[in-house]
Write a protein that holds these residues in place. Structure first.
Motif, PDB file in Angstrom:
ATOM      1  N   ALA A 161       0.874  -1.174   0.000  1.00  0.00           N
ATOM      2  CA  ALA A 161       0.000   0.000   0.000  1.00  0.00           C
ATOM      3  C   ALA A 161       0.906   1.218   0.000  1.00  0.00           C
ATOM      4  O   ALA A 161       1.828   1.305   0.812  1.00  0.00           O
ATOM      5  CB  ALA A 161      -0.907   0.001   1.224  1.00  0.00           C
ATOM      6  N   ARG A 162       0.655   2.123  -0.938  1.00  0.00           N
ATOM      7  CA  ARG A 162       1.463   3.338  -0.956  1.00  0.00           C
ATOM      8  C   ARG A 162       0.625   4.493  -1.483  1.00  0.00           C
ATOM      9  O   ARG A 162      -0.221   4.312  -2.364  1.00  0.00           O
ATOM     10  CB  ARG A 162       2.735   3.162  -1.760  1.00  0.00           C
ATOM     11  CG  ARG A 162       2.561   2.991  -3.227  1.00  0.00           C
ATOM     12  CD  ARG A 162       3.920   2.894  -3.953  1.00  0.00           C
ATOM     13  NE  ARG A 162       3.707   2.950  -5.386  1.00  0.00           N
ATOM     14  CZ  ARG A 162       3.676   4.059  -6.112  1.00  0.00           C
ATOM     15  NH1 ARG A 162       3.873   5.214  -5.535  1.00  0.00           N
ATOM     16  NH2 ARG A 162       3.461   4.022  -7.409  1.00  0.00           N
ATOM     17  N   PRO A 163       0.869   5.671  -0.914  1.00  0.00           N
ATOM     18  CA  PRO A 163       0.167   6.851  -1.425  1.00  0.00           C
ATOM     19  C   PRO A 163       0.732   7.239  -2.792  1.00  0.00           C
ATOM     20  O   PRO A 163       1.901   6.985  -3.083  1.00  0.00           O
ATOM     21  CB  PRO A 163       0.463   7.929  -0.376  1.00  0.00           C
ATOM     22  CG  PRO A 163       1.682   7.467   0.336  1.00  0.00           C
ATOM     23  CD  PRO A 163       1.737   5.973   0.208  1.00  0.00           C
ATOM     24  N   THR A 164      -0.119   7.828  -3.614  1.00  0.00           N
ATOM     25  CA  THR A 164       0.294   8.352  -4.915  1.00  0.00           C
ATOM     26  C   THR A 164      -0.234   9.778  -5.041  1.00  0.00           C
ATOM     27  O   THR A 164      -1.097  10.203  -4.266  1.00  0.00           O
ATOM     28  CB  THR A 164      -0.253   7.484  -6.068  1.00  0.00           C
ATOM     29  OG1 THR A 164      -1.685   7.452  -6.002  1.00  0.00           O
ATOM     30  CG2 THR A 164       0.284   6.051  -5.995  1.00  0.00           C
ATOM     31  N   ASP A 165       0.263  10.490  -6.007  1.00  0.00           N
ATOM     32  CA  ASP A 165      -0.203  11.862  -6.293  1.00  0.00           C
ATOM     33  C   ASP A 165      -0.222  12.739  -5.048  1.00  0.00           C
ATOM     34  O   ASP A 165      -1.204  13.437  -4.784  1.00  0.00           O
ATOM     35  CB  ASP A 165      -1.590  11.838  -6.945  1.00  0.00           C
ATOM     36  CG  ASP A 165      -1.596  11.097  -8.262  1.00  0.00           C
ATOM     37  OD1 ASP A 165      -0.597  11.213  -9.005  1.00  0.00           O
ATOM     38  OD2 ASP A 165      -2.580  10.396  -8.552  1.00  0.00           O
ATOM     39  N   GLY A 166       0.842  12.659  -4.249  1.00  0.00           N
ATOM     40  CA  GLY A 166       0.935  13.492  -3.053  1.00  0.00           C
ATOM     41  C   GLY A 166      -0.115  13.193  -2.013  1.00  0.00           C
ATOM     42  O   GLY A 166      -0.499  14.065  -1.243  1.00  0.00           O
TER      43      GLY A 166
END
Length: 157
Positions: A54-59
């Protein structure tokens, strides 16, 4: 191969043809649970056993999620209001059947802890909707286990 799903908004949570709703009380306070959901996105792999990445994208406006078995999701965060609600829409996935999918996490104070409610809202062809209904008990079990593990992680119990 990733498929693009229909871009729906937060209102889809209430209007979806299939809505699976699960709730559980935990000891951790709402703000702490919210931060684990919305701010520590990589931490999901430590408490939700189906999640391998799981990783954040687009800030932080999106998320990339990978599940055991190879299912992948690219998501857009629809709501992030501490400590009450965190919701996201699946934009693309390699999972078959879904036409639209939103997940919403609602948090409410419960004594010194939190009532955690997860709504899985989806649309797809009739066989998909039927299969999702059958999968409800399994999703409920996965939710209860994940939230219990998260609570232990947050409270050190």
């Amino acid at each position: 191969m990733a498929r693009r799903l229909r871009p729906v908004d937060i209102d889809f949570v209430e209007a979806a043809p299939v809505r699976l709703v699960f709730a559980r009380g935990v000891s951790a306070p709402p703000g702490q649970v919210f931060r684990a959901l919305a701010e520590d996105v990589p931490g999901w792999a430590e408490w939700f056993s189906a999640v391998t990445l799981a990783r954040p994208t687009d800030g932080g406006a999106g998320r990339e999620i990978r599940l055991r078995g190879g299912t992948r999701f690219a998501e857009t965060v629809l709501a992030s209001k501490e400590p009450e609600v965190y919701a996201y829409r699946v934009d693309t996935t390699n999972a078959p059947g879904a036409r639209a999918l939103v997940e919403e996490w609602r948090l409410a104070p419960r004594g010194t802890g939190t009532r955690v409610q997860w709504t899985f809202a989806a649309d797809g062809p009739a066989p998909f909707r039927f299969a999702l209904g059958l999968a409800g008990p399994g999703l409920g079990l996965a939710f209860r286990r994940a939230v219990t593990t998260l609570d232990r992680r947050l409270t050190g119990r």
